[in-house]
Design a protein around this motif. Structure first.
Motif, mmCIF file in Angstrom:
data_model
loop_
_atom_site.group_PDB
_atom_site.id
_atom_site.type_symbol
_atom_site.label_atom_id
_atom_site.label_comp_id
_atom_site.label_asym_id
_atom_site.label_seq_id
_atom_site.Cartn_x
_atom_site.Cartn_y
_atom_site.Cartn_z
ATOM 1 N N GLY A 158 26.307 49.115 8.768
ATOM 2 C CA GLY A 158 26.066 49.638 7.432
ATOM 3 C C GLY A 158 27.151 49.335 6.426
ATOM 4 N N ILE A 159 28.049 48.386 6.726
ATOM 5 C CA ILE A 159 29.147 48.117 5.802
ATOM 6 C C ILE A 159 28.715 47.231 4.631
ATOM 7 N N SER A 160 27.555 46.598 4.755
ATOM 8 C CA SER A 160 27.009 45.788 3.671
ATOM 9 C C SER A 160 25.503 45.665 3.904
ATOM 10 N N GLN A 161 24.840 44.888 3.073
ATOM 11 C CA GLN A 161 23.411 44.658 3.273
ATOM 12 C C GLN A 161 23.127 43.583 4.306
ATOM 13 N N ALA A 162 24.150 42.957 4.823
ATOM 14 C CA ALA A 162 23.963 41.825 5.727
ATOM 15 C C ALA A 162 23.597 42.278 7.129
ATOM 16 N N GLU A 163 22.767 41.484 7.786
ATOM 17 C CA GLU A 163 22.475 41.685 9.203
ATOM 18 C C GLU A 163 23.766 41.569 10.009
ATOM 19 N N ASP A 164 23.899 42.358 11.084
ATOM 20 C CA ASP A 164 25.067 42.189 11.947
ATOM 21 C C ASP A 164 24.701 42.076 13.423
ATOM 22 N N THR A 165 23.432 42.248 13.749
ATOM 23 C CA THR A 165 22.982 42.115 15.135
ATOM 24 C C THR A 165 21.648 41.375 15.134
ATOM 25 N N VAL A 166 21.591 40.261 15.848
ATOM 26 C CA VAL A 166 20.401 39.411 15.837
ATOM 27 C C VAL A 166 20.102 38.955 17.254
ATOM 28 N N SER A 167 18.834 39.016 17.644
ATOM 29 C CA SER A 167 18.402 38.451 18.918
ATOM 30 C C SER A 167 17.338 37.401 18.644
ATOM 31 N N GLY A 168 17.252 36.419 19.531
ATOM 32 C CA GLY A 168 16.270 35.370 19.336
ATOM 33 C C GLY A 168 15.838 34.747 20.642
ATOM 34 N N THR A 169 14.604 34.248 20.677
ATOM 35 C CA THR A 169 14.114 33.426 21.777
ATOM 36 C C THR A 169 13.671 32.091 21.193
ATOM 37 N N PHE A 170 13.882 31.035 21.974
ATOM 38 C CA PHE A 170 13.701 29.692 21.455
ATOM 39 C C PHE A 170 12.970 28.811 22.461
ATOM 40 N N GLN A 171 12.288 27.825 21.933
ATOM 41 C CA GLN A 171 11.768 26.751 22.749
ATOM 42 C C GLN A 171 12.170 25.438 22.095
ATOM 43 N N ARG A 223 27.923 39.260 1.791
ATOM 44 C CA ARG A 223 27.063 39.568 0.647
ATOM 45 C C ARG A 223 25.930 38.548 0.616
ATOM 46 N N PRO A 224 24.743 38.949 1.091
ATOM 47 C CA PRO A 224 23.640 37.992 1.236
ATOM 48 C C PRO A 224 23.307 37.219 -0.031
ATOM 49 N N GLY A 225 23.482 37.835 -1.204
ATOM 50 C CA GLY A 225 23.181 37.122 -2.435
ATOM 51 C C GLY A 225 24.059 35.899 -2.631
ATOM 52 N N ILE A 226 25.241 35.908 -2.030
ATOM 53 C CA ILE A 226 26.162 34.777 -2.126
ATOM 54 C C ILE A 226 26.053 33.872 -0.903
ATOM 55 N N SER A 227 26.068 34.483 0.278
ATOM 56 C CA SER A 227 26.166 33.710 1.525
ATOM 57 C C SER A 227 24.830 33.438 2.197
ATOM 58 N N GLY A 228 23.805 34.191 1.826
ATOM 59 C CA GLY A 228 22.517 34.079 2.517
ATOM 60 C C GLY A 228 22.359 35.089 3.631
ATOM 61 N N GLY A 229 23.436 35.781 3.997
ATOM 62 C CA GLY A 229 23.374 36.772 5.076
ATOM 63 C C GLY A 229 24.754 37.299 5.380
ATOM 64 N N GLY A 230 25.060 37.446 6.674
ATOM 65 C CA GLY A 230 26.368 37.936 7.085
ATOM 66 C C GLY A 230 27.034 36.942 8.016
ATOM 67 N N HIS A 231 27.778 37.476 8.984
ATOM 68 C CA HIS A 231 28.466 36.596 9.923
ATOM 69 C C HIS A 231 27.481 35.795 10.761
ATOM 70 N N PHE A 232 26.269 36.286 10.932
ATOM 71 C CA PHE A 232 25.275 35.506 11.664
ATOM 72 C C PHE A 232 25.010 34.184 10.946
ATOM 73 N N VAL A 233 24.757 34.248 9.650
ATOM 74 C CA VAL A 233 24.509 33.024 8.895
ATOM 75 C C VAL A 233 25.744 32.137 8.900
ATOM 76 N N ASP A 234 26.908 32.736 8.755
ATOM 77 C CA ASP A 234 28.154 31.973 8.666
ATOM 78 C C ASP A 234 28.523 31.336 10.003
ATOM 79 N N LEU A 235 28.424 32.086 11.092
ATOM 80 C CA LEU A 235 28.911 31.620 12.388
ATOM 81 C C LEU A 235 27.809 31.070 13.282
ATOM 82 N N ALA A 236 26.720 31.807 13.413
ATOM 83 C CA ALA A 236 25.662 31.382 14.341
ATOM 84 C C ALA A 236 25.035 30.066 13.923
ATOM 85 N N SER A 237 25.050 29.772 12.625
ATOM 86 C CA SER A 237 24.479 28.500 12.187
ATOM 87 C C SER A 237 25.216 27.327 12.831
#
Length: 352
Positions: free
Chosen positions: A231-244, A192-206
């Motif tokens: 679609g089980i919640s409003q949270a993102e569940d798939t994220v890709s990123g490139t970094f330097q 629930r993004p309003g509580i956690s800031g996002g989904g498992h990405f915010v919780d785990l990937a951080s």
């Protein structure tokens, strides 16, 4: 507050509680004694040297009392102000969901207590900035529970990299997949993004993003895209990123929490080899060089947060320093915000 400011503040004798000089023992209070405090963190405050757990708080008084009884904690409260006003509590560990991190941290700092707050530091960079500003005003240190920075497993990884085991690092990749979680009538707060800031990405990937900051240095450029597949919640569940990182290291990341498999891989690539390991598992590190492949055992400690808790206590008692502070953790918040910015706008996710 930047790294230099944090170092300046924490280099002074810790001015917390009623003490003008470093104390022999830090007496801790915990706000929010939920699941994470049962084994991952709570016992660490009791087992660390020069550390005691003297009080706990939970809004449900019966659960607070039960925790105190089971863990031999002298006092319990059902009101945060009562714990913050306890003169026998020197420092506060905040283990509530992220939506209350900013509020509790600011209140604790204003009460004269150094703070150790669960990760992610807060839901957004703005909330992190407000916490750091409160620490600056109070002239007190603020620590964040990105505990992989102190775990022996990842200390071994850092020693290998810093010692040139794979030559000069120039690239990395991250993959973290998990199946879609089962969700009942009540969506868990971590989704629930309003509580956690996002989904498992915010919780785990951080965790992994902060670890890479520790191992390789701060991210200087980041671009990403996020989707909601399940679609089980409003949270993102798939994220890709490139970094330097700096001027000579690039990386990619793919996180999918709507997959059909479990995958957990970090690979760091250098001019003379590569190093593979997982963020969340305990299997051996895999070092590949011209001499061949070597597996290195690197298990977890019994209480995963205890090495970082010890480092925090060491800093508060004037005998060491913590590698995880508000100043380092806010860099991870900025990376997460950058990766999710478009997604949050598309889904109308806003935070106070």
């Amino acid at each position: 507050m930047d790294e230099e400011s944090h170092a300046r503040l924490s280099s002074r004798p810790p001015p917390f509680g009623s003490y003008a000089q470093p104390v022999d023992t830090v007496r801790w209070g915990i706000i929010g004694v939920g699941d994470v405090t049962e084994a991952k963190s709570g016992p660490g405050f009791q087992h660390a040297q020069r550390s005691e757990l003297v009080a706990v708080m939970r809004r449900d008084g019966a659960k607070a009392a039960d925790y105190a009884r089971r863990h031999d904690v002298p006092r319990w409260y059902d009101d945060a102000e009562a714990l913050l006003g306890d003169p026998d509590v020197d420092a506060v560990y905040i283990a509530t969901p992220p939506d209350s991190h900013r509020d509790y941290a600011v209140r604790a700092l204003e009460a004269g207590k150094p703070v150790y707050v669960e990760k992610p530091m807060a839901r957004t960079t703005r909330e992190c900035e407000e916490m750091l500003a409160a620490a600056e005003r109070a002239r007190l240190p603020l620590f964040v529970a990105y505990y992989r920075r102190s775990m022996p497993r990842f200390a071994t990884v850092k020693e290998l990299l810093d010692g040139g085991a794979i030559g000069q690092v120039h690239a990395f990749r991250v993959e973290n997949f998990r199946p879609t979680p089962a969700v009942g009538e009540q969506v868990p707060w971590r989704l629930r993004p309003g509580i956690s800031g996002g989904g498992h990405f915010v919780d785990l990937a951080s965790h992994t993003l902060d670890l890479l900051d520790h191992l390789l240095g701060p991210v200087t450029q980041v671009h990403g895209h996020a989707l909601n597949i399940s679609g089980i919640s409003q949270a993102e569940d798939t994220v890709s990123g490139t970094f330097q990182v700096g001027s000579a290291v690039v990386g990619t990341g793919l996180w999918c929490y709507a997959a059909d498999e479990d995958r957990d891989l970090v690979e760091i690539i250098g001019t003379e080899g590569s190093l593979r390991f997982s963020s969340f598992g305990q299997e051996p590190l895999r070092l590949r060089t011209g001499a061949g492949v070597r597996e290195i055992e690197a298990p977890y400690p019994a209480t995963v947060q205890q090495p970082l808790i010890q480092a925090v206590v060491d800093e508060l008692t004037g005998v060491g320093a913590s590698p995880s502070t508000g100043a380092s953790a806010i860099r991870t918040a900025r990376v997460v915000d950058a990766l999710l910015a478009e997604y949050r706008t598309e889904y109308g996710l806003t935070f106070r």
